[in-house]
Design a protein around this motif. Structure first.
Motif, PDB file in Angstrom:
ATOM      1  N   UNK A 131       0.682  -1.175  -0.002  1.00 57.32           N
ATOM      2  CA  UNK A 131       0.035   0.024   0.237  1.00 57.32           C
ATOM      3  C   UNK A 131       1.050   1.358   0.233  1.00 57.32           C
ATOM      4  N   UNK A 132       2.204   1.090  -0.149  1.00 57.21           N
ATOM      5  CA  UNK A 132       2.966   2.321  -0.095  1.00 57.21           C
ATOM      6  C   UNK A 132       3.093   3.109   1.264  1.00 57.21           C
ATOM      7  N   UNK A 133       3.197   2.426   2.373  1.00 53.45           N
ATOM      8  CA  UNK A 133       2.941   3.062   3.908  1.00 53.45           C
ATOM      9  C   UNK A 133       4.268   3.033   4.633  1.00 53.45           C
ATOM     10  N   UNK A 134       5.104   2.001   3.925  1.00 56.43           N
ATOM     11  CA  UNK A 134       6.267   1.681   4.937  1.00 56.43           C
ATOM     12  C   UNK A 134       7.195   2.742   4.988  1.00 56.43           C
ATOM     13  N   UNK A 135       7.904   2.985   6.116  1.00 55.30           N
ATOM     14  CA  UNK A 135       8.863   3.960   6.336  1.00 55.30           C
ATOM     15  C   UNK A 135      10.109   3.808   5.283  1.00 55.30           C
ATOM     16  N   UNK A 136      10.487   4.956   4.707  1.00 55.04           N
ATOM     17  CA  UNK A 136      11.624   4.989   3.846  1.00 55.04           C
ATOM     18  C   UNK A 136      12.783   4.059   4.368  1.00 55.04           C
ATOM     19  N   UNK A 137      13.305   3.186   3.714  1.00 57.78           N
ATOM     20  CA  UNK A 137      14.347   2.476   4.104  1.00 57.78           C
ATOM     21  C   UNK A 137      14.185   1.058   5.073  1.00 57.78           C
ATOM     22  N   UNK A 138      12.627   0.983   5.062  1.00 61.13           N
ATOM     23  CA  UNK A 138      12.323  -0.274   6.007  1.00 61.13           C
ATOM     24  C   UNK A 138      12.535  -1.489   5.041  1.00 61.13           C
ATOM     25  N   UNK A 139      13.017  -2.596   5.861  1.00 58.58           N
ATOM     26  CA  UNK A 139      13.141  -4.025   4.967  1.00 58.58           C
ATOM     27  C   UNK A 139      13.036  -5.022   5.827  1.00 58.58           C
ATOM     28  N   UNK A 140      12.727  -6.021   5.294  1.00 59.47           N
ATOM     29  CA  UNK A 140      12.440  -7.541   6.129  1.00 59.47           C
ATOM     30  C   UNK A 140      13.775  -8.337   5.401  1.00 59.47           C
ATOM     31  N   UNK A 141      14.529  -8.755   6.434  1.00 64.91           N
ATOM     32  CA  UNK A 141      15.844  -9.583   5.993  1.00 64.91           C
ATOM     33  C   UNK A 141      15.695 -11.050   6.669  1.00 64.91           C
ATOM     34  N   UNK A 142      16.418 -11.869   5.835  1.00 64.73           N
ATOM     35  CA  UNK A 142      16.343 -13.212   6.338  1.00 64.73           C
ATOM     36  C   UNK A 142      17.848 -13.796   6.812  1.00 64.73           C
ATOM     37  N   UNK A 143      18.846 -12.979   6.613  1.00 65.92           N
ATOM     38  CA  UNK A 143      20.109 -13.364   7.165  1.00 65.92           C
ATOM     39  C   UNK A 143      20.985 -12.272   7.278  1.00 65.92           C
ATOM     40  N   UNK A 144      22.067 -12.374   7.729  1.00 68.07           N
ATOM     41  CA  UNK A 144      23.179 -11.086   8.454  1.00 68.07           C
ATOM     42  C   UNK A 144      23.397 -10.598   7.304  1.00 68.07           C
ATOM     43  N   UNK A 145      23.770 -11.205   6.095  1.00 68.40           N
ATOM     44  CA  UNK A 145      24.047 -10.459   4.813  1.00 68.40           C
ATOM     45  C   UNK A 145      23.240  -9.471   4.265  1.00 68.40           C
TER      46      UNK A 145
END
Length: 403
Positions: A131-145
Motif C-alpha cells: 500500500x506504499x505506507x512503509x517507512x523509507x528504508x524499511x526492509x525485511x531481512x532473512x540473514x545477516x548479509x
C-alpha cells in the motif's frame, strides 16, 4: 455466559514457540502481575485467573466503587463448571487451546494458523509495502548479509538511528536499537540467534514520535469488522506502554481519520486471512527529516486483546462529559509505600474534581506488583492532562528519591 479470563500476556512468545520463547516462570509472573488489567472488560460473575492471594480490601473497594461483581480465582473450575464458562485468553495460541480443553472448557478458537500469520510483523510489513505506507528504508531481512546491506541502504546520515524488530514482538520487547551503518556484536548475536530459527527480522529507521493511538476492532466470522473505538497511547521514552487516554473527543477522532481509514482496510485484510476476534492496530504521527508531520497508520498489528481495548472498557464508569486515562506505573518494594497509599498522598496535587480509582492490588502473595494501575477521571481534557502530568512527575520523583 460468564467468562473465565486468562492472561497469557506472553502471547507473542507462545507464537514464536522455541524460536525465542520465554521461560515458564516469566510467563507465570506476567499472568499474575497483570491479571487485574482485565477489570476493564469484566461483567457480573466473570472470573479472572490470578494464581496468588490478593487483599480482600481490593475487591471490596471495587464493589463499593461500582465495579461489576467479579471473582479473582487461583483455582481452575471443576469440569462441569468450566463448561458453563467462556474461556477468554489475551490471545489464542495452540498452547491456549490445549490448556482450555485440558481444563474442561468448551472451546471455539479462531483459525490458529491465521492467528499466527496476522500477528507476525511480516504480515503487516507486507501490507505496508503493497500500500506504499512503509517507512523509507524499511526492509525485511532473512540473514545477516541482507541485514548488513539493508543498514547501508538506510537514508540520512551515517549516524542515523534504527530499530531491528523480531517477527513476533510487543511493547518495545524483542527488539534492538542501533545507530550507523555497522552491526555491533551484541546486535549481531541477537539477530543471528533469531535468524537461525527461521524467523525474519524487520529493520526500520528510527523516527521522531509525536503521538500514537490504538484503533480497536472486533472481527466477526461474517459481516463487516466493527470499529470499537480509539484510545490515545501514552508511552515512555523507550516506547513502552504507560497508559491510554480514553473517551476522546470528535476533534481527536478527526485528527486520526487518515489512520482510521487505513485501519479499516487492515481489518478487512485480517478477516480475509481467516482471523476472527479482537484486533488492535497502533498508529503513529511522527516528524520526518524535513520537519513534516506524517502518519504511520500501521505501526503495529495485534490480533488479540490489547491494553487499549481493555482501557476502552472503563468508559462505562464515566458520567456524561467526563474523560479519563488509565495509567500504569512500574512499582518497587524499595519505594516503601503501597500504591493505594501513594495515590492518597498525591490526590491533593491533581486538579479539584479529578477522581482516582486504583485498578491493581497493593499486594500479590504479599509482594507489591511490578506494575500498578489507576483510572484517572476528569471533567475536561485540560484537567485530565494536568492530572496525568502530575501523577507522572510524582512517580518520577519517587523513583529518583528511593531507587
Amino acid at each position: 455466559m460468564p467468562r473465565f479470563f486468562y492472561g497469557n500476556f506472553d502471547f507473542e512468545h507462545q507464537l514464536a514457540s522455541e524460536a525465542y520463547g520465554t521461560a515458564m516462570g516469566a510467563a507465570s509472573s506476567l499472568t499474575t502481575s497483570l491479571a487485574s488489567c482485565w477489570l476493564g472488560l469484566v461483567e457480573d460473575d466473570d472470573q479472572i485467573y490470578l494464581p496468588a492471594a490478593i487483599p480482600r480490601e481490593f475487591t471490596a473497594e471495587l464493589q463499593t466503587s461500582g465495579f461489576p461483581r467479579v471473582h479473582f480465582t487461583s483455582d481452575w473450575p471443576a469440569p462441569d463448571t468450566a463448561r458453563s464458562l467462556t474461556f477468554t485468553p489475551w490471545g489464542w495460541s495452540a498452547a491456549m487451546s490445549q490448556l482450555a480443553q485440558s481444563k474442561g472448557f468448551s472451546v471455539e478458537t479462531p483459525n490458529l494458523t491465521a492467528v499466527r500469520t496476522v500477528n507476525a510483523r511480516a504480515f503487516s510489513f507486507q501490507l505496508e509495502t503493497e500500500w506504499g505506507l512503509a517507512l523509507p528504508g524499511s526492509q525485511q531481512v532473512g540473514n545477516l548479509e541482507s541485514l548488513e546491506r539493508a543498514l547501508k541502504a538506510l537514508p540520512d546520515s551515517a549516524d542515523s538511528a534504527w530499530v531491528l524488530k523480531a517477527n513476533f514482538s510487543m511493547s518495545a520487547r524483542e527488539r534492538m536499537c542501533g545507530r550507523g551503518k555497522q552491526l555491533t556484536e551484541p546486535v549481531r548475536g541477537w539477530a543471528a540467534k533469531r535468524l537461525a530459527q527461521g524467523q525474519p527480522l524487520l529493520l526500520e529507521p528510527w523516527v521522531e514520535r509525536i503521538s500514537e493511538a490504538g484503533l480497536q476492532f472486533q472481527i466477526p466470522v461474517r459481516g463487516e469488522p466493527t470499529f470499537v473505538g480509539l484510545a490515545v497511547l501514552l508511552n515512555d521514552a523507550r516506547g513502552q506502554y504507560r497508559g491510554s487516554r480514553i473517551h476522546v473527543d470528535e476533534s481527536t477522532l478527526q485528527e486520526w481519520q487518515p489512520a482510521l481509514e487505513v485501519a479499516q482496510r487492515v481489518a478487512r485484510a485480517v478477516q480475509q486471512a481467516g482471523y476472527t476476534g479482537p484486533l488492535g492496530i497502533d498508529a503513529m504521527q511522527y516528524r520526518d527529516a524535513d520537519g513534516q508531520i506524517r502518519f504511520r497508520p500501521l505501526q503495529d498489528l495485534n490480533a488479540r486483546y490489547t491494553m487499549g481495548r481493555l482501557a476502552l472498557g472503563f468508559q462505562r464508569f464515566l458520567a456524561a462529559g467526563e474523560v479519563a486515562s488509565w495509567l500504569h506505573f512500574p512499582w518497587k518494594e524499595s519505594y516503601g509505600i503501597d500504591f493505594s497509599n501513594w495515590l492518597r498522598c498525591v490526590a491533593s496535587q491533581i486538579p479539584a474534581g479529578n477522581r482516582l480509582q486504583g485498578t491493581s492490588p497493593d499486594r500479590i502473595d504479599g509482594q507489591c506488583p511490578r506494575l500498578a494501575s489507576v483510572l484517572l477521571i476528569a471533567g475536561n481534557q485540560a484537567d485530565l492532562q494536568t492530572g496525568e502530568a502530575t501523577l507522572t512527575d510524582a512517580h518520577a520523583k519517587l523513583n529518583q528519591t528511593t531507587g
